[in-house]
Design an enzyme around this catalytic site. Sequence first.
Site: not given
Ligand code: MV4
Length: 502
Positions: A200, A235, A292
Amino acid sequence: MFKRILIANRGEIAVRIIRAASEMDIETVAVFSDADRLALHTRLADYAYHIGLSPSQESYLVIDRILDAAQKSGAEAIHPGYGFLAENADFARAVADAGLTFIGPPPQAIEDMGLKTRAREIMIAAGVPVTPGTESAIDPGPEAAKIAEQVGYPVLIKAASGGGGKGMRVVETPDDLIKAMESASREAASAFNNPQIYIEKYLEGPRHIEVQLLADQYGHTIHLNERECSIQRRHQKVVEEAPSPVITPDLRAQIGAAAIKAARACGYYNAGTVEFLLDRNKNFYFIEMNTRLQVEHPVTEMTTGIDLVKEQFKIAAGEKLTIQQEDVTIHGHAIECRVYAEDPLNNFYPSTGMVKYLHPPAGPGIRNDSGIYEGGEISIYYDPLISKLVAWGRDRSEAIVRMRRALQEYHITGVRSNIPFCLLVVEHPKFIEGDFDTHFISDHFRIEDMAPGPVDKEKIAAIAAVLAYHAKPAASVSASQPQNDGVSPWLSSGRRLGLRTR
Ligand code: MV4
């Protein structure tokens, strides 16, 4: 409606589900492990069945034990809560095969949304915006390099069976791509038993916005607005709120419609949540769907007035959803702090033991969902969540002030808690302004540096003098033998801890 249901979970969420059932005159059956013999959920349910040893692999994760307890107890349906078996499609199928009702979505939707690449394919086909990247899984090689070039660096490698941030790799330059993909794939193979990965575009500093959904079995799907969940540490969410301070009514309608489209695309019913990332230009992208009831559901309940667990029961029992989209409004603002038994002064290490003294906050606008009580144990076996403290206010400012007041009122001894840390978050000017993203905690707090502030020797001398004056000879405090077991009540308030921020 069901006469009797079994709750395949423990702790605060089992208690939450028991409460909703009780209000609907549904009898409840708890299941419990050795460690949870005296737990609150075991005590509050109408019936309780022992299902095994303390480790969850020997109890709360054993499908046959749970089905056995359901059959013996005469329960007609099973609520899985969150965690444990909640997003296990095999469990949902096994419940149905046993002639019982799974209080949750159809197994196929659980399975499809559990595989992140499958979820991406379904959302792309349905026209739900996803982060730019590969449509499905891709091997390390020239094709991957081409796509990474197209989407533009930095890119993020994710595991197809991942989720929740496990096994991700940020790649800054083309030179590092193949190696990063290979190591991500190896890690995914050992962690998830699936080496598949995908690429991504890496969004820098996104906000995490999620939309709550309710859908009945007859195609009626509504959204219950968004929750802002950007305040997280490694997270693990720490503070959540509804509504998001940055979502306008127009954007809410758009992201809500996208979430409904996502639910329809996977044949969803019951309660669910669609997670989006919001970039700095307020573009939103689907990242995952959680099939959920979520930990942070109370902030939605407090601002919509809808009891999500009761709606789950009704939907699972085959009733039609009676709430129309137009009926869903936003009443005030709600903030949730996850109060954990972990020590912010020791790298948030879990702190287990007996809760010796407990004074939870109460009063106007406060809800405290908890599975513990004074004298109870917080064991090593499960999530160290003490409670979910929720503050409601007519607006965000009132919710923040109430949260601060409630955190100051909250006293717990016997275990350390992150209450002082929660206070630092809700008192932070950037939090108060609503100016934050998913990097908020790492940007503004240096956890390694968190140490007790400077000791006020004069104050300690004054306290010691008063204690000495009032002490009976037999109970006098020996100077050479500290009586403090390391969990002094005077350390449980944030102000006294003197935690420092950057
Ligand atoms: C991402 C991102 C930045 N760009 N995807 C972290 C958990 C997973 N559910 C998806 N996550 C992320 N995906 C792209 N393309 C940054 C994160 C991310 C994040 C997302 C939601 C809440 C906290 C986070 C902490 C670090 C990174």
